[in-house]
Design an enzyme around this catalytic site. Structure first.
Site, PDB file in Angstrom:
ATOM      1  N   CYS A 128       1.690  -2.793  -1.819  1.00 48.96           N
ATOM      2  CA  CYS A 128       2.994  -2.382  -2.330  1.00 48.96           C
ATOM      3  C   CYS A 128       3.250  -3.067  -3.668  1.00 48.96           C
ATOM      4  O   CYS A 128       3.095  -4.294  -3.795  1.00 48.96           O
ATOM      5  CB  CYS A 128       4.085  -2.742  -1.316  1.00 48.96           C
ATOM      6  SG  CYS A 128       5.769  -2.412  -1.892  1.00 48.96           S
ATOM      7  N   CYS A 131       6.465  -5.720  -2.978  1.00 47.29           N
ATOM      8  CA  CYS A 131       6.341  -6.941  -2.178  1.00 47.29           C
ATOM      9  C   CYS A 131       4.893  -7.387  -1.950  1.00 47.29           C
ATOM     10  O   CYS A 131       4.662  -8.423  -1.328  1.00 47.29           O
ATOM     11  CB  CYS A 131       7.041  -6.753  -0.839  1.00 47.29           C
ATOM     12  SG  CYS A 131       6.207  -5.562   0.256  1.00 47.29           S
ATOM     13  N   CYS A 179       7.282   1.347   2.700  1.00 45.00           N
ATOM     14  CA  CYS A 179       6.627   0.078   2.979  1.00 45.00           C
ATOM     15  C   CYS A 179       7.337  -0.583   4.166  1.00 45.00           C
ATOM     16  O   CYS A 179       8.562  -0.742   4.165  1.00 45.00           O
ATOM     17  CB  CYS A 179       6.697  -0.824   1.747  1.00 45.00           C
ATOM     18  SG  CYS A 179       6.083  -2.508   2.036  1.00 45.00           S
ATOM     19  N   CYS A 182       9.157  -4.115   2.944  1.00 46.40           N
ATOM     20  CA  CYS A 182      10.333  -4.157   2.059  1.00 46.40           C
ATOM     21  C   CYS A 182      11.164  -2.881   2.078  1.00 46.40           C
ATOM     22  O   CYS A 182      12.264  -2.856   1.523  1.00 46.40           O
ATOM     23  CB  CYS A 182       9.916  -4.468   0.630  1.00 46.40           C
ATOM     24  SG  CYS A 182       8.992  -3.140  -0.191  1.00 46.40           S
ATOM     25  N   CYS A 202       0.442  11.189   0.519  1.00 50.54           N
ATOM     26  CA  CYS A 202       0.546  11.478  -0.915  1.00 50.54           C
ATOM     27  C   CYS A 202       1.450  10.409  -1.529  1.00 50.54           C
ATOM     28  O   CYS A 202       2.681  10.441  -1.353  1.00 50.54           O
ATOM     29  CB  CYS A 202       1.132  12.878  -1.091  1.00 50.54           C
ATOM     30  SG  CYS A 202       1.149  13.468  -2.786  1.00 50.54           S
TER      31      CYS A 202
END
Length: 214
Positions: A128, A131, A179, A182, A202
């Site tokens: 990510c 984070c 995510c 976060c 995607c």
């Protein structure tokens, strides 16, 4: 017979609708007993007085409004809940680039074919961009031809899937990807991917950070 003062215009609202007299400030004269006396506040109504015409106008307004209301409702996204790495939107915007904040925080979408990760197939891990939690392995990456980095599976328990009705049109299994750590918006998952899962994650490249395998 009434004589209208300060007449602005007479307008027709399409076939089948009555003509309405529109006044600037609303005053009229009457030739009844004591004719010539001015009566203040005489105004023509801007709405049809006939119940059938009122119903017709209401149906027309509803027919115009409901598709926009449905579009708004279908595009609504669930709020970020109590996630481990939760921060305020302002805190994320101070940390991220404007484009990354548009995607991860405001849940936007980057332009197709704009990410260098789309055609990157080196070994490593995609994390990510907010984070740095690990999200996808390069082993699950494939070329979908869509212009966005695509994966057929996530690292277990690292990506949450939420319902966003707009993306269910044509694919009832489609879900928004976030995510897990976060709550940042990553992209969407569709059910037209390759084996072994049949899924296609995607993902916006700007929402990812690639770490080479060492």
């Amino acid at each position: 017979m009434a004589l209208f003062d300060n007449l602005s215009h007479i307008a027709s609202v399409g076939p089948g609708f009555p003509k309405y007299v529109v006044l600037r400030r609303g005053a009229c004269l009457s030739n009844k007993a004591g004719g010539g006396k001015r009566r203040a506040g005489c105004r023509a109504s801007a709405l049809p007085q006939d119940p059938e015409e009122s119903a017709r106008v209401a149906r027309a307004a509803f027919g115009f409004a409901w598709p926009w209301a449905a579009l708004w409702l279908s595009n609504r996204q669930m709020p970020v809940g109590d996630v481990p790495g939760k921060r305020t939107k302002d805190e994320w915007r101070q940390q991220l680039s404007p484009l990354a904040a548009k995607v991860l925080v405001d849940r936007g979408t980057e332009m197709a074919f704009s990410s260098p990760y789309d055609k990157l197939f080196s070994s490593g891990t995609y994390s990510c961009a907010a984070c740095e939690a690990p999200l996808f392995s390069s082993e699950a990456k494939f070329n979908s031809g869509t212009g966005w980095p695509s994966f057929y599976e996530e690292i277990p328990n690292q990506v949450d899937l939420t319902l966003q009705l707009m993306y269910c049109v044509g694919d009832f299994g489609a879900r928004e990807c976030r995510c897990h750590n976060c709550g940042g918006h990553l992209g969407h998952m569709f059910t037209d991917g390759p084996e072994p899962t049949g899924n296609r994650y995607c993902i916006n490249g700007v929402a990812l950070k690639f770490d080479d395998a060492k």
